[in-house]
Design a protein around this motif. Structure first.
Motif, PDB file in Angstrom:
ATOM      1  N   LEU A 230      -6.563 116.967   2.462  1.00 60.00           N
ATOM      2  CA  LEU A 230      -7.430 117.974   3.082  1.00 60.00           C
ATOM      3  C   LEU A 230      -7.845 119.030   2.058  1.00 60.00           C
ATOM      4  CD1 LEU A 230      -8.617 118.430   5.877  1.00 60.00           C
ATOM      5  CD2 LEU A 230      -6.663 119.914   6.404  1.00 60.00           C
ATOM      6  N   ILE A 231      -6.950 119.390   1.156  1.00 54.89           N
ATOM      7  CA  ILE A 231      -7.275 120.350   0.103  1.00 54.89           C
ATOM      8  C   ILE A 231      -8.378 119.804  -0.805  1.00 54.89           C
ATOM      9  CG2 ILE A 231      -6.362 121.345  -2.039  1.00 54.89           C
ATOM     10  CD1 ILE A 231      -3.771 121.887  -0.511  1.00 54.89           C
ATOM     11  N   LEU A 232      -8.301 118.514  -1.144  1.00 49.99           N
ATOM     12  CA  LEU A 232      -9.339 117.914  -1.985  1.00 49.99           C
ATOM     13  C   LEU A 232     -10.671 117.830  -1.243  1.00 49.99           C
ATOM     14  CD1 LEU A 232      -7.298 115.108  -3.779  1.00 49.99           C
ATOM     15  CD2 LEU A 232      -8.247 117.195  -4.783  1.00 49.99           C
ATOM     16  N   ASP A 233     -10.632 117.578   0.055  1.00 54.52           N
ATOM     17  CA  ASP A 233     -11.863 117.597   0.846  1.00 54.52           C
ATOM     18  C   ASP A 233     -12.498 118.984   0.801  1.00 54.52           C
ATOM     19  OD1 ASP A 233     -11.653 114.953   1.574  1.00 54.52           O
ATOM     20  OD2 ASP A 233     -10.720 115.354   3.524  1.00 54.52           O
ATOM     21  N   ALA A 234     -11.647 120.007   0.889  1.00 55.41           N
ATOM     22  CA  ALA A 234     -12.151 121.381   0.831  1.00 55.41           C
ATOM     23  C   ALA A 234     -12.748 121.685  -0.530  1.00 55.41           C
ATOM     24  CB  ALA A 234     -11.023 122.350   1.156  1.00 55.41           C
ATOM     25  N   ALA A 235     -12.111 121.201  -1.592  1.00 54.89           N
ATOM     26  CA  ALA A 235     -12.637 121.432  -2.943  1.00 54.89           C
ATOM     27  C   ALA A 235     -13.971 120.731  -3.119  1.00 54.89           C
ATOM     28  CB  ALA A 235     -11.632 120.941  -3.982  1.00 54.89           C
ATOM     29  N   ARG A 236     -14.099 119.499  -2.654  1.00 60.84           N
ATOM     30  CA  ARG A 236     -15.378 118.777  -2.752  1.00 60.84           C
ATOM     31  C   ARG A 236     -16.474 119.459  -1.946  1.00 60.84           C
ATOM     32  NH1 ARG A 236     -12.047 113.970  -3.261  1.00 60.84           N
ATOM     33  NH2 ARG A 236     -11.637 114.041  -1.016  1.00 60.84           N
ATOM     34  N   SER A 237     -16.081 120.165  -0.902  1.00 59.93           N
ATOM     35  CA  SER A 237     -17.052 120.858  -0.056  1.00 59.93           C
ATOM     36  C   SER A 237     -17.452 122.214  -0.619  1.00 59.93           C
ATOM     37  CB  SER A 237     -16.472 121.047   1.357  1.00 59.93           C
ATOM     38  OG  SER A 237     -16.215 119.800   1.967  1.00 59.93           O
ATOM     39  N   GLY A 238     -16.848 122.603  -1.749  1.00 62.36           N
ATOM     40  CA  GLY A 238     -17.217 123.854  -2.384  1.00 62.36           C
ATOM     41  C   GLY A 238     -16.472 125.065  -1.876  1.00 62.36           C
ATOM     42  N   LEU A 239     -15.350 124.870  -1.156  1.00 62.62           N
ATOM     43  CA  LEU A 239     -14.616 126.005  -0.593  1.00 62.62           C
ATOM     44  C   LEU A 239     -13.706 126.693  -1.601  1.00 62.62           C
ATOM     45  CD1 LEU A 239     -13.632 124.718   2.969  1.00 62.62           C
ATOM     46  CD2 LEU A 239     -15.584 126.112   2.266  1.00 62.62           C
ATOM     47  N   GLY A 240     -13.604 126.121  -2.821  1.00 65.18           N
ATOM     48  CA  GLY A 240     -12.785 126.777  -3.824  1.00 65.18           C
ATOM     49  C   GLY A 240     -12.189 125.785  -4.807  1.00 65.18           C
ATOM     50  N   LEU A 241     -11.349 126.312  -5.708  1.00 68.86           N
ATOM     51  CA  LEU A 241     -10.671 125.482  -6.695  1.00 68.86           C
ATOM     52  C   LEU A 241      -9.354 124.973  -6.124  1.00 68.86           C
ATOM     53  CD1 LEU A 241     -11.150 127.608  -9.959  1.00 68.86           C
ATOM     54  CD2 LEU A 241     -12.621 125.818  -9.022  1.00 68.86           C
ATOM     55  N   ALA A 242      -8.981 123.785  -6.513  1.00 70.36           N
ATOM     56  CA  ALA A 242      -7.721 123.188  -6.078  1.00 70.36           C
ATOM     57  C   ALA A 242      -6.880 122.833  -7.294  1.00 70.36           C
ATOM     58  CB  ALA A 242      -7.974 121.934  -5.245  1.00 70.36           C
ATOM     59  N   CYS A 243      -5.566 122.887  -7.142  1.00 69.36           N
ATOM     60  CA  CYS A 243      -4.639 122.490  -8.197  1.00 69.36           C
ATOM     61  C   CYS A 243      -3.710 121.425  -7.615  1.00 69.36           C
ATOM     62  CB  CYS A 243      -3.842 123.701  -8.678  1.00 69.36           C
ATOM     63  SG  CYS A 243      -2.694 123.321 -10.028  1.00 69.36           S
ATOM     64  N   VAL A 244      -3.895 120.208  -8.076  1.00 71.94           N
ATOM     65  CA  VAL A 244      -3.118 119.076  -7.564  1.00 71.94           C
ATOM     66  C   VAL A 244      -2.707 118.185  -8.736  1.00 71.94           C
ATOM     67  CG1 VAL A 244      -4.266 119.118  -5.310  1.00 71.94           C
ATOM     68  CG2 VAL A 244      -5.201 117.718  -7.165  1.00 71.94           C
ATOM     69  N   LEU A 245      -2.024 117.102  -8.438  1.00 72.08           N
ATOM     70  CA  LEU A 245      -1.636 116.176  -9.493  1.00 72.08           C
ATOM     71  C   LEU A 245      -2.854 115.437 -10.044  1.00 72.08           C
ATOM     72  CD1 LEU A 245       1.636 114.659  -7.997  1.00 72.08           C
ATOM     73  CD2 LEU A 245       1.441 116.279  -9.892  1.00 72.08           C
ATOM     74  N   GLU A 246      -2.811 115.153 -11.342  1.00 80.53           N
ATOM     75  CA  GLU A 246      -3.933 114.551 -12.048  1.00 80.53           C
ATOM     76  C   GLU A 246      -4.412 113.251 -11.408  1.00 80.53           C
ATOM     77  OE1 GLU A 246      -4.698 114.295 -16.745  1.00 80.53           O
ATOM     78  OE2 GLU A 246      -3.076 113.007 -16.049  1.00 80.53           O
ATOM     79  N   ASP A 247      -3.448 112.378 -11.014  1.00 80.80           N
ATOM     80  CA  ASP A 247      -3.863 111.086 -10.477  1.00 80.80           C
ATOM     81  C   ASP A 247      -4.538 111.202  -9.119  1.00 80.80           C
ATOM     82  OD1 ASP A 247      -1.451 111.848  -9.288  1.00 80.80           O
ATOM     83  OD2 ASP A 247      -0.823 109.780  -8.945  1.00 80.80           O
TER      84      ASP A 247
END
Length: 297
Positions: A230-247
């Motif tokens: 869900l965090i990556l979906d939010a990042a793709r939607s332009g809601l902000g920067l995300a910090c997750v694992l590289e893979d």
């Protein structure tokens, strides 16, 4: 039948087959006198003579022959059953319960199971997906999967994956309106998406390292979730920067729906490990699973 009867019958069978107390004693790993005493005790208990003893040989009496005809197939059957039980003990069978994060479960555990399970139909594996710091002993799991830096000291740890890195990403649309951050301190001027990890004390503080310098940055933004997808979906939607694992961002970087920043501040760290209590006595099934998951660079 008394417990000692089986031992005595086995002694009688050895003497009858070897036709010699000396050879039978060597076969059974005992002394000739002890073996002679055992057979005599059996004869006294049965009330019949089982063996004829001469200076040259030992041979069964009629009663001894009758006993042999019954005894040989019975002991052979018992021996075959014991061998079967030994084979069952060494055969990978039973259920193994694991707990792992979704990323580890999908990226490492399941691919190994997809190769392993078809080869061992008696092996069952249950995988519980949980991103928290599960107490595997209290929850009755056989093992868990964690990042190397979060392993308890009293656990045996087996590396099951390569080193990992974090990745800070945002959408092209987001960066069309804001400058690229060059240092972790620049994140104070950006909208960020928080990851809530209750087991780690609440909101995850983004971790960075460069030239031996470590930084932990608390970020702020409008959106928070405990689910990385869900965090990556939010990042793709332009809601902000995300910090997750590289893979976890590889697909987004490949299709250009995500842009990576601060890569030089994201140093490698110990990847996933399978861990389990040091006092655990591994079963063949568990040992097989550990070997299937073990990381081989």
């Amino acid at each position: 039948m008394q417990r000692e009867d089986l031992s005595d019958l086995n002694a009688f069978l050895a003497v009858a087959e070897e036709q010699s107390f000396t050879r039978a004693a060597a076969r059974l790993g005992t002394s000739q006198s002890a073996l002679s005493h055992t057979v005599r005790r059996l004869e006294e208990r049965l009330g019949v003579r089982l063996l004829m003893r001469t200076t040259r040989r030992v041979a069964p009496t009629d009663a001894g022959e009758r006993l042999l005809r019954t005894l040989r197939p019975a002991l052979d059957e018992i021996g075959a059953e014991l061998a079967g039980l030994s084979e069952l003990r060494d055969k990978p069978a039973g259920t193994v319960r694991l707990v792992a994060s979704e990323n580890a479960a999908r990226g490492l555990v399941f691919p190994a199971l997809a190769r392993l399970l078809p080869r061992y139909p008696d092996l069952k594996v249950e995988v519980s997906v949980d991103a928290g710091l599960t107490d595997i002993v209290a929850q009755r799991f056989d093992a868990g999967v964690r990042l190397g830096e979060h392993l308890a000291k009293d656990m045996i740890a087996v590396r099951i994956g390569p080193d990992l890195r974090l990745a800070v990403v945002g959408s092209p649309g987001y960066f069309a309106q804001r400058p690229i951050p060059r240092t972790p301190q620049d994140l104070a001027d950006h909208v960020c998406i928080n990851l809530r990890l209750e087991s780690f004390g609440g909101l995850y503080a983004w971790e960075f390292e460069k030239d031996g310098r470590e930084l932990r940055v608390r970020v702020d933004g409008q959106f928070t979730s405990n689910d990385v997808s869900l965090i990556l979906d939010a990042a793709r939607s332009g809601l902000g920067l995300a910090c997750v694992l590289e893979d976890q961002v590889t697909p987004g970087l490949a299709d250009s729906s995500l842009v990576r920043v601060l890569e030089d501040w994201c140093a490698p760290f110990a990847g996933y490990h399978l861990y389990y209590p040091s006092r655990r006595q591994p079963t063949p099934a568990f040992t097989l699973l550990v070997d299937a998951l073990r990381y081989r660079a």
